[in-house]
Motif scaffolding. Structure first.
Motif, PDB file in Angstrom:
ATOM      1  N   ALA A   1     -13.415  -5.375  11.171  1.00  0.00           N
ATOM      2  CA  ALA A   1     -12.162  -5.909  11.217  1.00  0.00           C
ATOM      3  C   ALA A   1     -11.260  -5.456  10.108  1.00  0.00           C
ATOM      4  O   ALA A   1     -10.506  -5.891   9.345  1.00  0.00           O
ATOM      5  N   GLU A   2     -11.523  -4.087   9.998  1.00  0.00           N
ATOM      6  CA  GLU A   2     -10.668  -3.272   9.016  1.00  0.00           C
ATOM      7  C   GLU A   2      -9.194  -3.256   9.540  1.00  0.00           C
ATOM      8  O   GLU A   2      -9.034  -2.987  10.815  1.00  0.00           O
ATOM      9  N   PRO A   3      -8.351  -3.792   8.454  1.00  0.00           N
ATOM     10  CA  PRO A   3      -6.822  -3.598   9.041  1.00  0.00           C
ATOM     11  C   PRO A   3      -5.885  -2.422   9.086  1.00  0.00           C
ATOM     12  O   PRO A   3      -4.904  -2.516   9.624  1.00  0.00           O
ATOM     13  N   TRP A   4      -6.586  -1.361   8.779  1.00  0.00           N
ATOM     14  CA  TRP A   4      -5.654  -0.074   8.519  1.00  0.00           C
ATOM     15  C   TRP A   4      -5.211   0.534   9.930  1.00  0.00           C
ATOM     16  O   TRP A   4      -6.015   0.688  10.727  1.00  0.00           O
ATOM     17  N   GLU A   5      -4.042   0.826   9.806  1.00  0.00           N
ATOM     18  CA  GLU A   5      -3.374   1.871  10.986  1.00  0.00           C
ATOM     19  C   GLU A   5      -2.574   2.739  10.045  1.00  0.00           C
ATOM     20  O   GLU A   5      -2.207   2.567   9.064  1.00  0.00           O
ATOM     21  N   PHE A   6      -2.128   4.018  10.790  1.00  0.00           N
ATOM     22  CA  PHE A   6      -1.505   5.006  10.206  1.00  0.00           C
ATOM     23  C   PHE A   6      -0.645   5.739  10.764  1.00  0.00           C
ATOM     24  O   PHE A   6      -0.511   5.751  12.052  1.00  0.00           O
ATOM     25  N   VAL A   7       0.442   5.857  10.234  1.00  0.00           N
ATOM     26  CA  VAL A   7       1.697   6.679  10.780  1.00  0.00           C
ATOM     27  C   VAL A   7       1.716   7.908  10.193  1.00  0.00           C
ATOM     28  O   VAL A   7       2.188   7.876   8.978  1.00  0.00           O
ATOM     29  N   VAL A   8       1.635   9.061  10.741  1.00  0.00           N
ATOM     30  CA  VAL A   8       1.796  10.520  10.135  1.00  0.00           C
ATOM     31  C   VAL A   8       3.172  10.815  10.161  1.00  0.00           C
ATOM     32  O   VAL A   8       3.822  10.763  11.548  1.00  0.00           O
TER      33      VAL A   8
ATOM     34  N   VAL B   1       8.536  11.020  -1.906  1.00  0.00           N
ATOM     35  CA  VAL B   1       8.247  11.624  -0.625  1.00  0.00           C
ATOM     36  C   VAL B   1       9.030  12.931  -0.397  1.00  0.00           C
ATOM     37  O   VAL B   1       8.712  13.832   0.540  1.00  0.00           O
ATOM     38  N   LYS B   2      10.102  13.165  -1.180  1.00  0.00           N
ATOM     39  CA  LYS B   2      10.938  14.251  -0.714  1.00  0.00           C
ATOM     40  C   LYS B   2      10.605  15.529  -0.647  1.00  0.00           C
ATOM     41  O   LYS B   2      10.780  16.460   0.344  1.00  0.00           O
ATOM     42  N   THR B   3       9.613  15.978  -1.627  1.00  0.00           N
ATOM     43  CA  THR B   3       9.157  17.267  -1.267  1.00  0.00           C
ATOM     44  C   THR B   3       7.547  17.400  -0.584  1.00  0.00           C
ATOM     45  O   THR B   3       7.177  18.738  -0.429  1.00  0.00           O
ATOM     46  N   ALA B   4       7.144  16.618  -0.021  1.00  0.00           N
ATOM     47  CA  ALA B   4       6.025  16.264   0.614  1.00  0.00           C
ATOM     48  C   ALA B   4       6.164  17.323   2.039  1.00  0.00           C
ATOM     49  O   ALA B   4       7.011  16.599   2.698  1.00  0.00           O
ATOM     50  N   PRO B   5       5.087  17.920   2.536  1.00  0.00           N
ATOM     51  CA  PRO B   5       5.436  18.395   3.936  1.00  0.00           C
ATOM     52  C   PRO B   5       4.774  17.398   5.000  1.00  0.00           C
ATOM     53  O   PRO B   5       4.996  17.225   6.115  1.00  0.00           O
ATOM     54  N   VAL B   6       3.777  16.330   4.094  1.00  0.00           N
ATOM     55  CA  VAL B   6       3.575  15.455   5.292  1.00  0.00           C
ATOM     56  C   VAL B   6       3.450  14.011   4.561  1.00  0.00           C
ATOM     57  O   VAL B   6       3.027  14.092   3.069  1.00  0.00           O
ATOM     58  N   ALA B   7       3.647  12.911   5.315  1.00  0.00           N
ATOM     59  CA  ALA B   7       3.496  11.687   4.581  1.00  0.00           C
ATOM     60  C   ALA B   7       2.505  10.813   5.644  1.00  0.00           C
ATOM     61  O   ALA B   7       2.962  10.919   6.686  1.00  0.00           O
ATOM     62  N   ILE B   8       1.785   9.986   5.068  1.00  0.00           N
ATOM     63  CA  ILE B   8       1.079   9.065   5.670  1.00  0.00           C
ATOM     64  C   ILE B   8       1.331   7.692   5.280  1.00  0.00           C
ATOM     65  O   ILE B   8       0.946   7.176   4.176  1.00  0.00           O
ATOM     66  N   LEU B   9       1.950   6.941   6.371  1.00  0.00           N
ATOM     67  CA  LEU B   9       2.036   5.314   5.997  1.00  0.00           C
ATOM     68  C   LEU B   9       1.071   4.721   6.322  1.00  0.00           C
ATOM     69  O   LEU B   9       0.540   4.774   7.539  1.00  0.00           O
ATOM     70  N   LEU B  10       0.358   3.910   5.485  1.00  0.00           N
ATOM     71  CA  LEU B  10      -0.657   2.911   5.679  1.00  0.00           C
ATOM     72  C   LEU B  10      -0.111   1.672   6.147  1.00  0.00           C
ATOM     73  O   LEU B  10       0.930   0.826   5.531  1.00  0.00           O
ATOM     74  N   VAL B  11      -0.495   0.998   7.205  1.00  0.00           N
ATOM     75  CA  VAL B  11       0.260  -0.216   7.618  1.00  0.00           C
ATOM     76  C   VAL B  11      -1.034  -1.227   7.728  1.00  0.00           C
ATOM     77  O   VAL B  11      -2.149  -0.752   8.598  1.00  0.00           O
ATOM     78  N   ALA B  12      -0.959  -2.536   7.485  1.00  0.00           N
ATOM     79  CA  ALA B  12      -2.034  -3.299   7.889  1.00  0.00           C
ATOM     80  C   ALA B  12      -1.841  -4.182   8.760  1.00  0.00           C
ATOM     81  O   ALA B  12      -0.616  -4.431   8.786  1.00  0.00           O
ATOM     82  N   ASN B  13      -2.567  -4.118   9.781  1.00  0.00           N
ATOM     83  CA  ASN B  13      -2.543  -4.847  10.973  1.00  0.00           C
ATOM     84  C   ASN B  13      -3.358  -6.389  10.540  1.00  0.00           C
ATOM     85  O   ASN B  13      -4.542  -6.401  10.529  1.00  0.00           O
TER      86      ASN B  13
END
Length: 171
Positions: free
Chosen positions: A44-51, A68-80
């Motif tokens: 029942a883990e709610p996590w989902e991710f947007v790379v 976020v400006k200088t990061a080559p990648v960001a990962i958005l953690l989304v709770a379902n």
């Protein structure tokens, strides 16, 4: 000191990144680490991710979360929220996933930063709009930026231990 102790003790919030790409293999390892986090209930883990690697999207996101400006990648953690077992405790599950991801980044020789989104309603609404989330069942929790630390921003040991903050049996 064990490797694990070294990872925990040297992890720092990295706010500036070198202009160097993070491999898809390392991103996948970080995502897998997030999914290994403890949750309120197995299955029942709610996590989902947007790379997010697209520079235009990162710049739009930086208008909301400037780090976020200088990061080559960001990962958005989304709770379902529909998948969360305890609907009122989803942020705890998401926090565990976020910390696992940050520790794995250090393990891989990378740096990371936990950029808070929840529970600030205005920020949550802006991030939800940018990524077409309904913000009711798919709630933006945080953004983890990942990259190679810029000079002067390396992961390093900083002793944060404070015995005065420890209490036994009662406060």
């Amino acid at each position: 000191m064990s490797d694990f102790e070294e990872i925990i003790n040297t992890r720092r919030s990295i706010r500036q990144y070198a202009d160097k790409e993070v491999s898809d293999e390392d991103i996948l390892k970080i995502l897998k680490a997030g999914m290994q986090a403890p949750g309120s209930r197995l299955g029942a883990e709610p996590w989902e991710f947007v790379v997010i690697k697209n520079k235009d999207t990162l710049m739009k996101l930086a208008e909301i979360k400037p780090r976020v400006k200088t990061a080559p990648v960001a990962i958005l953690l989304v709770a379902n929220i529909d998948r969360a077992f305890y609907k009122a405790h989803w942020q705890q599950d998401m926090s565990a996933a976020c910390e696992n991801m940050l520790l794995e980044a250090v393990n891989l020789g990378l740096g990371g930063l936990w950029n808070g989104v929840a529970p600030t309603e205005e920020t949550m609404a802006k991030v939800a709009e940018l990524f077409d989330l309904d913000n009711e069942t798919h709630v933006p929790f945080s953004i983890v930026t990942i990259g190679y630390p810029a000079e002067g921003w390396e992961n390093k040991f900083m002793d944060k231990f404070d015995e005065e903050r420890i209490h036994y049996e009662k406060y």
